[in-house]
Design an enzyme around this catalytic site. Sequence first.
Site, PDB file in Angstrom:
ATOM      1  N   ASP A 115       2.601  66.692  45.878  1.00 40.25           N
ATOM      2  CA  ASP A 115       4.302  66.596  45.828  1.00 40.25           C
ATOM      3  C   ASP A 115       4.910  65.664  45.817  1.00 40.25           C
ATOM      4  O   ASP A 115       4.319  64.400  44.770  1.00 40.25           O
ATOM      5  CB  ASP A 115       4.194  66.677  47.335  1.00 40.25           C
ATOM      6  CG  ASP A 115       5.362  67.153  47.779  1.00 40.25           C
ATOM      7  OD1 ASP A 115       6.339  67.882  46.817  1.00 40.25           O
ATOM      8  OD2 ASP A 115       5.973  65.843  48.914  1.00 40.25           O
ATOM      9  N   SER A 116       5.732  65.601  45.063  1.00 40.24           N
ATOM     10  CA  SER A 116       6.687  64.718  44.963  1.00 40.24           C
ATOM     11  C   SER A 116       6.284  62.625  45.656  1.00 40.24           C
ATOM     12  O   SER A 116       6.667  62.426  45.682  1.00 40.24           O
ATOM     13  CB  SER A 116       8.081  64.800  45.370  1.00 40.24           C
ATOM     14  OG  SER A 116       8.694  65.070  45.823  1.00 40.24           O
ATOM     15  N   TYR A 168      12.386  64.517  43.477  1.00 39.01           N
ATOM     16  CA  TYR A 168      12.251  65.662  42.327  1.00 39.01           C
ATOM     17  C   TYR A 168      13.394  66.118  42.498  1.00 39.01           C
ATOM     18  O   TYR A 168      13.605  67.482  41.791  1.00 39.01           O
ATOM     19  CB  TYR A 168      10.697  66.826  42.570  1.00 39.01           C
ATOM     20  CG  TYR A 168       9.887  65.382  41.319  1.00 39.01           C
ATOM     21  CD1 TYR A 168       9.593  64.588  41.906  1.00 39.01           C
ATOM     22  CD2 TYR A 168       8.289  66.680  41.389  1.00 39.01           C
ATOM     23  CE1 TYR A 168       8.270  64.073  41.165  1.00 39.01           C
ATOM     24  CE2 TYR A 168       7.216  65.863  41.242  1.00 39.01           C
ATOM     25  CZ  TYR A 168       6.775  64.703  40.935  1.00 39.01           C
ATOM     26  OH  TYR A 168       6.081  63.864  40.749  1.00 39.01           O
ATOM     27  N   GLY A 169      13.377  66.674  43.028  1.00 42.41           N
ATOM     28  CA  GLY A 169      14.546  68.274  43.610  1.00 42.41           C
ATOM     29  C   GLY A 169      16.082  68.122  43.043  1.00 42.41           C
ATOM     30  O   GLY A 169      16.512  69.052  43.131  1.00 42.41           O
ATOM     31  N   CYS A 212       4.497  71.702  46.863  1.00 43.17           N
ATOM     32  CA  CYS A 212       6.183  71.396  46.321  1.00 43.17           C
ATOM     33  C   CYS A 212       7.029  72.232  45.703  1.00 43.17           C
ATOM     34  O   CYS A 212       6.201  72.990  44.917  1.00 43.17           O
ATOM     35  CB  CYS A 212       6.014  70.035  45.283  1.00 43.17           C
ATOM     36  SG  CYS A 212       8.005  70.015  44.790  1.00 43.17           S
ATOM     37  N   ASN A 213       7.747  72.789  46.198  1.00 48.06           N
ATOM     38  CA  ASN A 213       8.887  73.875  46.009  1.00 48.06           C
ATOM     39  C   ASN A 213       8.742  73.878  44.756  1.00 48.06           C
ATOM     40  O   ASN A 213       9.630  74.787  43.957  1.00 48.06           O
ATOM     41  CB  ASN A 213       9.632  74.495  47.178  1.00 48.06           C
ATOM     42  CG  ASN A 213       8.926  75.142  47.797  1.00 48.06           C
ATOM     43  OD1 ASN A 213       8.356  76.635  48.431  1.00 48.06           O
ATOM     44  ND2 ASN A 213       8.568  74.240  48.950  1.00 48.06           N
ATOM     45  N   GLU A 262      11.297  60.499  53.726  1.00 47.99           N
ATOM     46  CA  GLU A 262      10.230  59.678  53.478  1.00 47.99           C
ATOM     47  C   GLU A 262      10.838  58.599  54.021  1.00 47.99           C
ATOM     48  O   GLU A 262       9.883  57.175  53.504  1.00 47.99           O
ATOM     49  CB  GLU A 262      10.760  59.559  52.224  1.00 47.99           C
ATOM     50  CG  GLU A 262      10.460  60.700  50.859  1.00 47.99           C
ATOM     51  CD  GLU A 262       9.047  60.163  50.748  1.00 47.99           C
ATOM     52  OE1 GLU A 262       8.199  59.573  50.887  1.00 47.99           O
ATOM     53  OE2 GLU A 262       8.359  61.499  50.273  1.00 47.99           O
ATOM     54  N   CYS A 301      11.296  73.394  51.075  1.00 41.23           N
ATOM     55  CA  CYS A 301      10.599  72.405  50.950  1.00 41.23           C
ATOM     56  C   CYS A 301       9.772  72.016  51.380  1.00 41.23           C
ATOM     57  O   CYS A 301       9.908  71.727  52.681  1.00 41.23           O
ATOM     58  CB  CYS A 301      11.891  71.810  50.763  1.00 41.23           C
ATOM     59  SG  CYS A 301      11.214  69.748  50.163  1.00 41.23           S
ATOM     60  N   THR A 302       8.181  71.197  50.919  1.00 39.77           N
ATOM     61  CA  THR A 302       7.630  70.844  52.154  1.00 39.77           C
ATOM     62  C   THR A 302       7.969  69.654  52.786  1.00 39.77           C
ATOM     63  O   THR A 302       6.404  69.865  53.818  1.00 39.77           O
ATOM     64  CB  THR A 302       6.136  70.474  50.750  1.00 39.77           C
ATOM     65  OG1 THR A 302       6.215  69.794  50.045  1.00 39.77           O
ATOM     66  CG2 THR A 302       5.398  72.159  50.134  1.00 39.77           C
ATOM     67  N   HIS A 303       8.648  68.987  52.602  1.00 41.49           N
ATOM     68  CA  HIS A 303       9.007  67.817  53.379  1.00 41.49           C
ATOM     69  C   HIS A 303       9.609  68.180  55.134  1.00 41.49           C
ATOM     70  O   HIS A 303       9.943  67.947  56.064  1.00 41.49           O
ATOM     71  CB  HIS A 303       9.734  66.948  52.627  1.00 41.49           C
ATOM     72  CG  HIS A 303       9.527  66.188  51.798  1.00 41.49           C
ATOM     73  ND1 HIS A 303       9.293  66.268  50.641  1.00 41.49           N
ATOM     74  CD2 HIS A 303       9.343  64.702  52.088  1.00 41.49           C
ATOM     75  CE1 HIS A 303       8.650  65.596  49.824  1.00 41.49           C
ATOM     76  NE2 HIS A 303       9.324  64.576  50.998  1.00 41.49           N
TER      77      HIS A 303
HETATM   78  N1  DGL Z   1       8.621  68.573  48.420  1.00 41.74           N
HETATM   79  C1  DGL Z   1       9.218  68.741  47.388  1.00 41.74           C
HETATM   80  C2  DGL Z   1       9.272  69.878  47.553  1.00 41.74           C
HETATM   81  O1  DGL Z   1       9.052  71.042  48.384  1.00 41.74           O
HETATM   82  C3  DGL Z   1       9.992  67.840  46.744  1.00 41.74           C
HETATM   83  C4  DGL Z   1      10.559  67.337  47.328  1.00 41.74           C
HETATM   84  C5  DGL Z   1      11.693  66.937  46.180  1.00 41.74           C
HETATM   85  O2  DGL Z   1      10.848  65.755  45.670  1.00 41.74           O
HETATM   86  O3  DGL Z   1      12.551  66.718  46.179  1.00 41.74           O
HETATM   87  O4  DGL Z   1      10.793  70.670  47.063  1.00 41.74           O
END
Ligand code: DGL
Length: 269
Positions: free
Chosen positions: A13-14, A45-46, A76-77, A155, A187-189
Amino acid sequence: MAGKNDFAIGVFDSGLGGLTVVKELVRRLPNENIVYYGDTARVPYGSKSKETIVRFSLENVRVLLKNNVKLIVVACNSCSSYAMGTLKSKFKVPIIGVLVPGARKAAQVTAGNRIAVIATAATIASGKYPKAVMQFNKKARVVGQPCPLFVPLVEEGWHNRSIAAQVAKDYLKKVKRFRADTLILGCTHYPLLKRTLQRIVGPNVRLIDSAQVVANEAKRRLQAEGLTNRRKTKGRLTFLVSDKPQSFKRIARNFLGFDLGRVKQVKEN
Ligand code: DGL
Protein backbone atom coordinates in the site's frame (compact mmCIF):
# COMPACT_ATOMS: atom_id res chain seq x y z
CA MET A 1 14.77 -26.43 1.41
CA ALA A 2 11.83 -24.03 1.52
CA GLY A 3 9.29 -24.76 -1.20
CA LYS A 4 6.95 -22.30 -2.82
CA ASN A 5 4.30 -23.00 -0.15
CA ASP A 6 6.67 -21.52 2.43
CA PHE A 7 6.98 -18.31 0.46
CA ALA A 8 5.21 -15.24 1.85
CA ILE A 9 2.08 -13.36 0.91
CA GLY A 10 3.26 -9.97 -0.32
CA VAL A 11 1.07 -6.99 0.51
CA PHE A 12 1.60 -3.38 -0.50
CA ASP A 13 0.00 0.00 0.00
CA SER A 14 1.07 3.64 -0.09
CA GLY A 15 1.48 3.65 3.69
CA LEU A 16 -0.34 2.32 6.73
CA GLY A 17 -3.70 1.49 5.14
CA GLY A 18 -2.76 -1.97 3.91
CA LEU A 19 -2.17 -3.00 7.51
CA THR A 20 -5.94 -3.31 7.80
CA VAL A 21 -5.56 -6.13 5.24
CA VAL A 22 -2.58 -7.63 7.10
CA LYS A 23 -4.65 -7.75 10.29
CA GLU A 24 -7.40 -9.73 8.57
CA LEU A 25 -4.89 -11.99 6.77
CA VAL A 26 -3.23 -12.89 10.09
CA ARG A 27 -6.65 -13.69 11.55
CA ARG A 28 -7.58 -16.06 8.72
CA LEU A 29 -4.16 -17.41 7.76
CA PRO A 30 -2.05 -17.41 10.94
CA ASN A 31 0.54 -19.83 9.53
CA GLU A 32 1.38 -17.74 6.50
CA ASN A 33 4.47 -15.58 6.27
CA ILE A 34 3.62 -12.04 5.21
CA VAL A 35 5.85 -9.33 3.74
CA TYR A 36 4.28 -5.88 3.90
CA TYR A 37 5.59 -2.93 1.93
CA GLY A 38 4.35 0.58 2.74
CA ASP A 39 5.57 3.19 0.26
CA THR A 40 5.67 5.85 2.96
CA ALA A 41 8.04 8.09 1.01
CA ARG A 42 5.34 8.74 -1.57
CA VAL A 43 2.02 8.55 0.34
CA PRO A 44 -0.66 9.63 -0.53
CA TYR A 45 -1.35 7.96 -3.86
CA GLY A 46 -4.99 9.02 -4.04
CA SER A 47 -4.23 12.54 -5.24
CA LYS A 48 -1.90 11.39 -8.02
CA SER A 49 -2.42 10.65 -11.71
CA LYS A 50 -3.18 7.29 -13.22
CA GLU A 51 0.30 7.12 -14.84
CA THR A 52 2.03 7.75 -11.51
CA ILE A 53 -0.13 5.25 -9.63
CA VAL A 54 0.57 2.56 -12.25
CA ARG A 55 4.33 3.27 -12.12
CA PHE A 56 4.38 3.12 -8.31
CA SER A 57 2.39 -0.13 -8.37
CA LEU A 58 4.90 -1.76 -10.74
CA GLU A 59 7.79 -0.67 -8.54
CA ASN A 60 6.08 -1.93 -5.40
CA VAL A 61 5.50 -5.37 -6.90
CA ARG A 62 9.21 -5.51 -7.84
CA VAL A 63 10.17 -4.74 -4.22
CA LEU A 64 7.95 -7.59 -3.00
CA LEU A 65 9.24 -10.04 -5.61
CA LYS A 66 12.74 -9.64 -4.16
CA ASN A 67 11.36 -11.14 -0.96
CA ASN A 68 10.13 -14.58 -2.09
CA VAL A 69 6.40 -14.01 -2.40
CA LYS A 70 3.86 -16.49 -3.81
CA LEU A 71 0.83 -14.20 -3.95
CA ILE A 72 0.55 -10.43 -4.06
CA VAL A 73 -2.30 -8.50 -2.50
CA VAL A 74 -2.66 -4.97 -3.83
CA ALA A 75 -3.94 -3.54 -0.55
CA CYS A 76 -4.65 -0.17 -2.09
CA ASN A 77 -7.84 0.78 -3.88
CA SER A 78 -6.18 3.55 -5.87
CA CYS A 79 -3.71 0.99 -7.33
CA SER A 80 -6.50 -1.57 -7.72
CA SER A 81 -8.49 1.00 -9.71
CA TYR A 82 -5.78 1.74 -12.24
CA ALA A 83 -3.05 -0.86 -12.23
CA MET A 84 -4.54 -4.35 -12.02
CA GLY A 85 -4.50 -4.97 -15.78
CA THR A 86 -0.88 -3.83 -16.15
CA LEU A 87 0.30 -5.80 -13.11
CA LYS A 88 -1.41 -9.00 -14.20
CA SER A 89 0.02 -8.74 -17.69
CA LYS A 90 3.59 -8.03 -16.50
CA PHE A 91 4.02 -10.54 -13.67
CA LYS A 92 3.48 -14.28 -13.39
CA VAL A 93 2.80 -14.31 -9.64
CA PRO A 94 -0.94 -14.40 -8.75
CA ILE A 95 -2.12 -10.87 -7.91
CA ILE A 96 -5.38 -9.86 -6.25
CA GLY A 97 -6.78 -6.40 -5.69
CA VAL A 98 -9.19 -4.98 -3.14
CA LEU A 99 -11.76 -3.37 -5.38
CA VAL A 100 -13.70 -6.23 -6.96
CA PRO A 101 -14.09 -8.28 -3.74
CA GLY A 102 -15.44 -5.18 -1.92
CA ALA A 103 -17.80 -4.27 -4.75
CA ARG A 104 -19.09 -7.83 -4.99
CA LYS A 105 -19.80 -8.02 -1.28
CA ALA A 106 -21.70 -4.70 -1.33
CA ALA A 107 -23.71 -5.81 -4.35
CA GLN A 108 -24.68 -8.99 -2.52
CA VAL A 109 -25.62 -7.58 0.88
CA THR A 110 -27.37 -4.32 -0.02
CA ALA A 111 -30.92 -4.34 1.32
CA GLY A 112 -32.35 -1.56 -0.85
CA ASN A 113 -29.82 -1.34 -3.72
CA ARG A 114 -28.53 2.03 -2.53
CA ILE A 115 -24.78 1.85 -2.23
CA ALA A 116 -22.33 4.64 -1.43
CA VAL A 117 -18.57 4.44 -1.87
CA ILE A 118 -16.10 6.62 -0.03
CA ALA A 119 -12.56 6.52 -1.36
CA THR A 120 -9.60 8.58 -2.53
CA ALA A 121 -10.08 11.12 -5.30
CA ALA A 122 -8.25 8.80 -7.72
CA THR A 123 -10.46 5.80 -6.97
CA ILE A 124 -13.68 7.81 -7.27
CA ALA A 125 -12.50 9.45 -10.52
CA SER A 126 -11.72 6.03 -12.01
CA GLY A 127 -15.43 5.10 -11.86
CA LYS A 128 -14.38 1.50 -11.17
CA TYR A 129 -16.55 0.92 -8.11
CA PRO A 130 -19.95 1.68 -9.73
CA LYS A 131 -18.89 -0.42 -12.70
CA ALA A 132 -17.85 -3.38 -10.57
CA VAL A 133 -20.99 -3.18 -8.36
CA MET A 134 -23.26 -3.15 -11.43
CA GLN A 135 -21.58 -6.29 -12.71
CA PHE A 136 -22.89 -8.16 -9.69
CA ASN A 137 -26.15 -6.29 -9.13
CA LYS A 138 -27.86 -4.58 -12.04
CA LYS A 139 -30.45 -2.89 -9.82
CA ALA A 140 -27.94 -1.12 -7.60
CA ARG A 141 -27.57 2.64 -7.56
CA VAL A 142 -24.12 3.81 -6.57
CA VAL A 143 -22.85 7.23 -5.48
CA GLY A 144 -19.23 8.09 -4.77
CA GLN A 145 -17.66 10.58 -2.40
CA PRO A 146 -13.93 11.37 -2.36
CA CYS A 147 -12.51 11.88 1.16
CA PRO A 148 -8.98 13.18 0.56
CA LEU A 149 -8.33 14.25 4.15
CA PHE A 150 -8.85 10.81 5.66
CA VAL A 151 -5.51 9.34 4.54
CA PRO A 152 -3.36 12.12 6.08
CA LEU A 153 -5.42 11.90 9.29
CA VAL A 154 -4.77 8.17 9.54
CA GLU A 155 -1.08 8.50 8.60
CA GLU A 156 -0.77 11.07 11.38
CA GLY A 157 -2.44 8.70 13.87
CA TRP A 158 -5.32 11.15 14.33
CA HIS A 159 -8.15 8.83 13.29
CA ASN A 160 -9.68 8.69 16.77
CA ARG A 161 -9.57 12.45 17.42
CA SER A 162 -12.58 14.73 17.20
CA ILE A 163 -11.15 16.43 14.10
CA ALA A 164 -11.57 13.14 12.20
CA ALA A 165 -15.26 13.00 13.19
CA GLN A 166 -15.75 16.61 12.14
CA VAL A 167 -14.22 15.99 8.72
CA ALA A 168 -16.19 12.76 8.32
CA LYS A 169 -19.48 14.50 9.10
CA ASP A 170 -18.90 16.85 6.24
CA TYR A 171 -17.84 14.17 3.76
CA LEU A 172 -20.78 11.93 4.65
CA LYS A 173 -23.48 14.54 4.02
CA LYS A 174 -23.99 13.32 0.47
CA VAL A 175 -24.09 9.67 1.59
CA LYS A 176 -26.80 10.48 4.13
CA ARG A 177 -28.83 12.53 1.67
CA PHE A 178 -28.71 9.61 -0.74
CA ARG A 179 -30.02 7.37 2.05
CA ALA A 180 -27.46 4.68 1.34
CA ASP A 181 -28.10 1.34 3.01
CA THR A 182 -24.56 0.13 2.33
CA LEU A 183 -21.31 2.07 2.57
CA ILE A 184 -18.16 0.73 0.94
CA LEU A 185 -14.94 1.79 2.65
CA GLY A 186 -13.17 2.10 -0.68
CA CYS A 187 -9.74 2.88 0.71
CA THR A 188 -7.76 0.53 2.92
CA HIS A 189 -6.96 3.37 5.32
CA TYR A 190 -10.64 3.89 6.15
CA PRO A 191 -11.32 0.85 8.38
CA LEU A 192 -9.31 2.69 11.03
CA LEU A 193 -12.14 5.24 11.02
CA LYS A 194 -14.86 2.60 11.15
CA ARG A 195 -16.30 3.46 14.55
CA THR A 196 -16.54 7.15 13.71
CA LEU A 197 -18.10 6.45 10.31
CA GLN A 198 -20.67 4.03 11.72
CA ARG A 199 -21.68 6.56 14.37
CA ILE A 200 -22.28 9.21 11.72
CA VAL A 201 -24.25 7.11 9.22
CA GLY A 202 -26.17 5.27 11.93
CA PRO A 203 -26.47 1.59 12.86
CA ASN A 204 -28.69 0.64 9.92
CA VAL A 205 -26.07 1.30 7.27
CA ARG A 206 -23.91 -1.71 6.51
CA LEU A 207 -20.20 -0.88 6.23
CA ILE A 208 -18.16 -2.94 3.79
CA ASP A 209 -14.58 -3.31 4.92
CA SER A 210 -12.63 -4.40 1.86
CA ALA A 211 -9.81 -5.60 4.11
CA GLN A 212 -11.99 -8.43 5.40
CA VAL A 213 -13.26 -9.52 2.01
CA VAL A 214 -9.87 -9.41 0.35
CA ALA A 215 -8.40 -11.56 3.12
CA ASN A 216 -11.09 -14.17 2.40
CA GLU A 217 -10.26 -13.90 -1.28
CA ALA A 218 -6.53 -14.40 -0.57
CA LYS A 219 -7.32 -17.54 1.40
CA ARG A 220 -9.46 -18.91 -1.43
CA ARG A 221 -6.81 -18.10 -4.00
CA LEU A 222 -4.01 -19.81 -2.07
CA GLN A 223 -6.16 -22.91 -1.72
CA ALA A 224 -7.10 -22.86 -5.40
CA GLU A 225 -3.44 -22.53 -6.47
CA GLY A 226 -2.27 -25.21 -3.99
CA LEU A 227 -0.03 -22.61 -2.34
CA THR A 228 -1.21 -22.76 1.28
CA ASN A 229 1.57 -23.03 3.85
CA ARG A 230 1.30 -26.46 5.46
CA ARG A 231 3.42 -25.71 8.50
CA LYS A 232 1.63 -25.53 11.83
CA THR A 233 3.83 -22.80 13.30
CA LYS A 234 2.94 -19.12 13.36
CA GLY A 235 3.90 -17.18 10.24
CA ARG A 236 6.65 -14.57 10.16
CA LEU A 237 5.71 -10.93 9.54
CA THR A 238 8.17 -8.65 7.78
CA PHE A 239 7.58 -4.91 7.39
CA LEU A 240 9.29 -2.77 4.78
CA VAL A 241 8.87 0.97 4.21
CA SER A 242 10.40 3.42 1.77
CA ASP A 243 11.01 6.23 4.28
CA LYS A 244 12.14 6.43 7.91
CA PRO A 245 10.28 3.81 9.92
CA GLN A 246 9.66 5.54 13.29
CA SER A 247 6.14 6.92 12.97
CA PHE A 248 4.99 3.96 10.84
CA LYS A 249 6.17 1.67 13.63
CA ARG A 250 4.42 3.59 16.37
CA ILE A 251 1.04 3.93 14.64
CA ALA A 252 1.17 0.37 13.28
CA ARG A 253 1.84 -1.00 16.77
CA ASN A 254 -1.20 0.82 18.13
CA PHE A 255 -3.37 -0.44 15.33
CA LEU A 256 -2.18 -4.05 15.11
CA GLY A 257 -1.84 -4.44 18.87
CA PHE A 258 1.66 -5.92 18.83
CA ASP A 259 5.18 -4.71 18.36
CA LEU A 260 6.35 -4.98 14.76
CA GLY A 261 9.96 -5.75 15.60
CA ARG A 262 12.36 -4.41 13.03
CA VAL A 263 10.85 -2.29 10.25
CA LYS A 264 13.32 -2.10 7.40
CA GLN A 265 13.68 0.90 5.14
CA VAL A 266 14.25 -0.17 1.53
CA LYS A 267 16.03 2.06 -0.94
CA GLU A 268 14.74 0.61 -4.24
CA ASN A 269 12.30 3.33 -5.25
N1 DGL B 1 -4.90 3.04 1.07
C1 DGL B 1 -4.86 3.38 -0.31
C2 DGL B 1 -6.18 3.17 -1.00
O1 DGL B 1 -6.82 2.20 -0.65
C3 DGL B 1 -4.09 4.61 -0.69
C4 DGL B 1 -4.48 5.88 -0.10
C5 DGL B 1 -3.58 6.99 -0.53
O2 DGL B 1 -2.36 6.82 -0.50
O3 DGL B 1 -4.10 8.03 -0.94
O4 DGL B 1 -6.56 3.87 -1.91
